[in-house]
Structure formats: C-alpha cells, structure tokens
Design a protein around this motif. Sequence first.
Motif, short mmCIF file in Angstrom:
data_model
loop_
_atom_site.label_atom_id
_atom_site.label_comp_id
_atom_site.label_asym_id
_atom_site.label_seq_id
_atom_site.Cartn_x
_atom_site.Cartn_y
_atom_site.Cartn_z
N UNK A 175 23.53 54.47 14.05
CA UNK A 175 25.20 55.06 13.37
C UNK A 175 25.37 56.14 14.84
N UNK A 176 26.73 56.55 14.41
CA UNK A 176 27.41 57.36 15.44
C UNK A 176 28.91 57.55 14.04
N UNK A 177 28.27 59.10 14.12
CA UNK A 177 28.91 59.89 13.21
C UNK A 177 29.53 61.26 13.85
N UNK A 178 30.27 61.74 12.76
CA UNK A 178 30.83 63.63 13.74
C UNK A 178 30.16 64.81 12.74
N UNK A 179 30.34 65.78 13.21
CA UNK A 179 30.06 66.74 12.63
C UNK A 179 31.70 67.45 13.35
N UNK A 180 31.69 68.95 13.25
CA UNK A 180 32.99 69.85 14.20
C UNK A 180 32.49 70.27 14.62
N UNK A 181 31.18 70.24 15.21
CA UNK A 181 30.87 70.87 16.47
C UNK A 181 29.91 69.51 17.64
N UNK A 182 29.98 67.97 16.77
CA UNK A 182 29.15 67.62 17.95
C UNK A 182 29.59 65.81 17.02
N UNK A 201 29.88 70.80 23.46
CA UNK A 201 30.54 70.86 23.63
C UNK A 201 29.80 72.07 25.19
N UNK A 202 29.41 72.13 25.70
CA UNK A 202 28.81 73.03 26.37
C UNK A 202 26.88 72.73 26.51
N UNK A 203 26.43 74.36 27.74
CA UNK A 203 24.94 74.22 27.58
C UNK A 203 24.09 75.11 26.23
N UNK A 320 37.92 65.95 17.31
CA UNK A 320 36.73 67.12 16.93
C UNK A 320 38.73 68.40 17.33
N UNK A 321 37.99 69.03 16.76
CA UNK A 321 40.07 70.39 16.18
C UNK A 321 39.34 71.80 16.59
N UNK A 322 38.50 71.59 16.80
CA UNK A 322 37.61 72.67 16.71
C UNK A 322 37.75 73.68 18.19
N UNK A 323 37.86 75.38 18.03
CA UNK A 323 38.62 75.73 19.55
C UNK A 323 37.63 74.97 20.42
N UNK A 326 37.79 72.62 23.14
CA UNK A 326 39.29 72.11 23.46
C UNK A 326 39.49 71.86 24.90
N UNK A 327 38.26 73.03 25.76
CA UNK A 327 38.27 72.68 27.33
C UNK A 327 37.38 71.37 27.43
#
Length: 341
Positions: A175-182, A201-203, A320-323, A326-327
């Motif tokens: 299964x593959x799903x999304x949240x706002x961050x991941x 999106x980062x360490x 993903x639309x969260x800032x 963006x990077x």
Amino acid sequence: MTGAATIEITGTGLAELACARLLLARGHRARVRLRAPEAAPRPLLLNAPTLELLRSLWGREPLADCHRLTYREVCWGPEGTGALRRLPQPAVVVDGGRLAQRLLDRLAARYPDALGDVTGAEAMAAEPAFGEAPAVRRWTVTAVGWSSGHRTAGRRHLLAGEAPLAAGQDERTARLVCTDLAWLHLTPLGGGRALLQAMVPGPVARPAELLARLLTQSALAPVLEHAPRTAVALPAAPRLHSSPAVPGRLLVGAGAIRYDPLSGTGTAQALRTAFLAADTLHAAAGGAPQRPLLTHYATRLRTAFHDHLATCARLYPQAFTSPAWRHEIDACGVAVTGNGV
C-alpha cells in the motif's frame, strides 16, 4: 576478443555479483573480494521486471524463503483527495543479504576460483609488457564510491521500521498513501509483519517518533497493530556519482546512481549498471579505446539520472503542496532545465 581482463569485484551486493557472473561467463578472470555481511535484515521488494533480470543472469529464479505479493494499492495526491487504485502487481519480498549469499554460493559452485583477492601473479600478468598492445588490463568494480563526490538532487530521507499487522489484514497487498508531509509505503513481509517506510523532505532527529506520527495521520493506521518501535532514517534523494567510470575502476549499483525509492525499480536499475559495466570491460579487453568507453558509461548513467529526476519533478507536485517540499521539487527540476547535472 584480443585479451581477457583481470577484474577485482569488491563487494557482494547484487550489482557486483551480477557483473562478476557476466564477466566470468565471457572468459574474463574475475575475483570477488568479500565484504563483511550486513547484520540487520534488508527487505527488498522485487517486481516482475527485476525478477526477469535475475532469471536472465542466474537461470531459474534464485529465490527462497520469500514472501509473494499480488496487488498494490496506491492513493497518490494531497491527503484525502487522491483516488484509491488497486493494481495487480506481482512481486516478492526477500532479504537482500540472504539473496546475495545465495547468489554468491551459486557463483562459487560454477566458478570455484572466483572468490578471493586478485593474486600478485595475476596483477602482474594484467600489465602489458613493453611494446605489447594493452589488451589485458586490471580493473576494479565496486558499489562503494570513491572520493570525487556525488551530485544529489535534494535532502529527503526515508524512515523505515517494522511492526505487526493488525489481525485479519491482507498480507498479499502493498500500500502507498500520502499525508501532507510524506508518502508512506507498507510492505507485508509475511508471518504477520510489515515494513513501514515514509519519505520526508529532510533529515530527521527522531525517526521512530516521526514515523509514528505520520502513521496516525494516514489511512494505514488501522492496518498495523501499532507503529514501529524503532526506526532508521536514511538519505534517499536521487544521487549520481560525479565520476562513475575512470581508467581501471567502474562504479556499479547505488554507488554509481541511486534512485528515489518511489520508483520501485532501484534493484533492477542496479542490475542494469552491472550489464553496462560488463559490456564496457568486455569491449576494453577486446581492444576498444578506454576513454570513449568510459565516457559512454558515464553518459548512460547521466541520461538515466535526468530521466528519473524528470519523473520525480512531475509526480511530487501532484502530491505535495506544503512549503516543506518546495526545495525537493525544485531540486528535481534540474532535470528539466539541465542545470547542476
């Protein structure tokens, strides 16, 4: 072929073993230098194209003690907006370390002299005598990068931990799903357990805590009995070695090029670097000029890297639309502009 190459394969990952198998079958003197095996289990999800590559190298399917999957459910898009799709997608889950050991045993059975370092006598034989054409050369093939560095498209990390499935859950569907961050991926391992992975999106300082929080925010929470108690955070942005091919040395596998795990083709792509490396060495032993061969090897990897980044640059903005992302999206965009790679 005007000569046979003397080749040291440093390491026993799937790419190194595949390269050794291809070279030995063509009559080259390849030796596999063993590295200490990984202590922790390393689950690999192998899809149908990857299994076909393995069969083309090793004959019958070299798998045992694997867990077979039948379907994959995907909900890709901003949380709560993506349509759920259930796709037939046969695959197997196998421990990468056990699979590598099985292939190494098979290689040793067929080529008894293939294990161990290249000897001093062979190293001397690899150097052409004065006045001779340099048809016989010594090479090293490895998946461990040297110091010239990598080009990495982003800072994202993959969190991973194991946990028990809730009672009555389907053990044949990934299964593959999304949240706002991941994005989160759940892979059943058999025996009532599953691997939960999340790309962020980062360490991450406390991966188990973040993985548990992401799980509670996702549609996967009811699938697991509880969140993983422990987790690791691994760098996972696409990465290309700056110089994957230099005279006398070739990088294969993840040491040469690393793909975003979202693609699901990392193992197959690692095996393809082995095919390309074996063809390069075979041509060099046949008398082809080294420099164009090495340039071709590096160019093929660079093209694959650009293509993969272009795919990431297309897919990630859809989810993903969260800032915070963006990077990562901008970093993938270098494939479109051609800057930085």
